[in-house]
Design a protein around this motif. Structure first.
Motif, PDB file in Angstrom:
ATOM      1  N   VAL A 107       0.829  -1.211   0.000  1.00 36.42           N
ATOM      2  CA  VAL A 107       0.000   0.000   0.000  1.00 36.42           C
ATOM      3  C   VAL A 107       0.857   1.253   0.000  1.00 36.42           C
ATOM      4  N   ARG A 108       1.879   1.304   0.841  1.00 30.02           N
ATOM      5  CA  ARG A 108       2.667   2.527   0.985  1.00 30.02           C
ATOM      6  C   ARG A 108       3.675   2.733  -0.132  1.00 30.02           C
ATOM      7  N   GLN A 109       4.240   1.664  -0.648  1.00 26.52           N
ATOM      8  CA  GLN A 109       5.349   1.816  -1.582  1.00 26.52           C
ATOM      9  C   GLN A 109       5.102   1.147  -2.937  1.00 26.52           C
ATOM     10  N   ALA A 110       4.834  -0.145  -2.920  1.00 23.70           N
ATOM     11  CA  ALA A 110       4.851  -0.909  -4.168  1.00 23.70           C
ATOM     12  C   ALA A 110       3.772  -0.470  -5.146  1.00 23.70           C
ATOM     13  N   ALA A 111       2.526  -0.364  -4.693  1.00 23.39           N
ATOM     14  CA  ALA A 111       1.430  -0.053  -5.612  1.00 23.39           C
ATOM     15  C   ALA A 111       1.610   1.293  -6.316  1.00 23.39           C
ATOM     16  N   PRO A 112       1.852   2.386  -5.583  1.00 19.52           N
ATOM     17  CA  PRO A 112       2.030   3.657  -6.305  1.00 19.52           C
ATOM     18  C   PRO A 112       3.266   3.692  -7.184  1.00 19.52           C
ATOM     19  N   MET A 113       4.354   3.036  -6.787  1.00 20.26           N
ATOM     20  CA  MET A 113       5.564   3.062  -7.596  1.00 20.26           C
ATOM     21  C   MET A 113       5.409   2.214  -8.857  1.00 20.26           C
ATOM     22  N   ALA A 255      12.905  11.278 -11.247  1.00 17.01           N
ATOM     23  CA  ALA A 255      12.031  12.181 -10.489  1.00 17.01           C
ATOM     24  C   ALA A 255      11.036  11.417  -9.633  1.00 17.01           C
ATOM     25  N   LEU A 256      10.554  10.286 -10.121  1.00 13.81           N
ATOM     26  CA  LEU A 256       9.585   9.505  -9.350  1.00 13.81           C
ATOM     27  C   LEU A 256      10.199   8.950  -8.068  1.00 13.81           C
ATOM     28  N   PHE A 257      11.403   8.427  -8.156  1.00 17.32           N
ATOM     29  CA  PHE A 257      12.049   7.910  -6.949  1.00 17.32           C
ATOM     30  C   PHE A 257      12.359   9.042  -5.972  1.00 17.32           C
ATOM     31  N   GLY A 258      12.779  10.195  -6.499  1.00 19.90           N
ATOM     32  CA  GLY A 258      13.021  11.335  -5.623  1.00 19.90           C
ATOM     33  C   GLY A 258      11.754  11.818  -4.961  1.00 19.90           C
ATOM     34  N   ALA A 259      10.666  11.930  -5.722  1.00 15.28           N
ATOM     35  CA  ALA A 259       9.390  12.360  -5.151  1.00 15.28           C
ATOM     36  C   ALA A 259       8.869  11.354  -4.138  1.00 15.28           C
ATOM     37  N   ASN A 260       9.057  10.065  -4.413  1.00 20.43           N
ATOM     38  CA  ASN A 260       8.619   9.041  -3.467  1.00 20.43           C
ATOM     39  C   ASN A 260       9.352   9.166  -2.136  1.00 20.43           C
ATOM     40  N   PHE A 261      10.649   9.443  -2.195  1.00 21.46           N
ATOM     41  CA  PHE A 261      11.425   9.617  -0.960  1.00 21.46           C
ATOM     42  C   PHE A 261      10.924  10.823  -0.166  1.00 21.46           C
ATOM     43  N   VAL A 262      10.699  11.935  -0.862  1.00 24.16           N
ATOM     44  CA  VAL A 262      10.255  13.157  -0.179  1.00 24.16           C
ATOM     45  C   VAL A 262       8.873  12.955   0.458  1.00 24.16           C
ATOM     46  N   ILE A 263       7.942  12.380  -0.285  1.00 22.36           N
ATOM     47  CA  ILE A 263       6.595  12.172   0.241  1.00 22.36           C
ATOM     48  C   ILE A 263       6.606  11.197   1.409  1.00 22.36           C
TER      49      ILE A 263
END
Length: 276
Positions: A107-113, A255-263
């Protein structure tokens, strides 16, 4: 042109392209495009100019090209996650929390990524190549000459469609990944389905689902804006469009990995008690 000029001209171009000013402008250009897209939403809706037909067409196209690849990635990922978390939980004597670990990771990581990477690689490539082709054929220039806002008429429906599909596809990926981890844990790890689901209810919170949906929406905006920017700024003919598509995919992934880390870090600070 002299031979000396011919020899020195190619050496000048990379330095100009890689100048700090050019890099900053290239970095901020998608941000300005995103701001313009957000400003265009209320303006187009209030004026009755929102291109609903184009929005629906782009939404259906994105669903068709992204659903199967996303499921093809989510199911084997769920198998790997269930095996790794299950083995680790047994080694530390926490088998009762296997379900919670698997579900929260999905829920927190895999699905949105997974959703975002599929959108960036499939839908983003399509958006960039289409807009790039229109740019080199001067179709976008013709629209601008006629007074048609390219951002409002072309970019906005694609961004909205990508966000819509990102949120919907995130739920589909989440469901199939969780069902896969449940099936693997019950069959391969000899865990009870009741205990698996009970552990999920113990640790999971509604804010985890909200986090997943917010991530998916933000990632959808990011994918569409970067792809659109690379497409409408493409030049140098068909080879330039190909370069723009490659650049869009690479920039989107980073950018997606960077945004995921920030969020994730922001979520951990706002809702302490778990790692996002």
């Amino acid at each position: 042109m002299s031979a000396r000029a011919v020899e020195t001209e190619p050496a000048r171009r990379p330095r100009a392209a890689l100048s700090p000013q050019g890099a900053i402008v290239d970095l901020l250009a998608p941000v300005w495009l995103a701001v313009e897209v957000l400003r265009s939403i209320p303006r187009s809706l209030l004026a009755g100019r929102f291109p609903f037909e184009e929005y629906l067409r782009q939404t259906w196209f994105t669903i068709k090209v992204c659903t199967l690849p996303s499921l093809a990635v989510s199911i084997p990922f769920g198998v790997i996650l269930a095996l790794q978390v299950g083995v680790l939980a047994q080694e530390v004597g926490a088998s009762g929390f296997t379900g919670a670990g698997n579900t929260l990771a999905v829920v927190r990581q895999a699905a949105p990524m997974i959703t975002a990477l599929m959108l960036a690689g499939v839908a983003g490539s399509a958006i960039c190549s289409e807009l790039g082709s229109r740019r080199i054929r001067e179709e976008l220039d013709a629209l601008e000459v006629m007074g048609v806002r390219v951002v409002e008429r072309i970019v906005l429906p694609r961004v909205m469609a990508t966000v819509t599909v990102a949120v919907l596809l995130n739920g589909v990926v989440m469901f199939f990944s969780i069902m896969t981890t449940l099936l693997v844990s019950v069959v391969a790890m000899d865990l009870s389905a009741g205990g698996y689901l009970a552990s999920v209810g113990t640790l999971a919170r509604p804010s985890d689902l909200i986090l997943s949906l917010v991530k998916a929406a933000i990632f959808g905006v990011l994918c569409a804006v970067v792809a659109s920017h690379k497409g409408i700024t493409a030049k140098n003919g068909p080879s330039g469009v190909s370069d723009a598509v490659t650049s869009a995919v690479v920039v989107n992934f980073v950018a997606l990995f960077g945004a995921n880390f920030v969020i994730s870090q922001a979520y951990a600070q706002l809702f302490p008690g778990g790692v996002a």
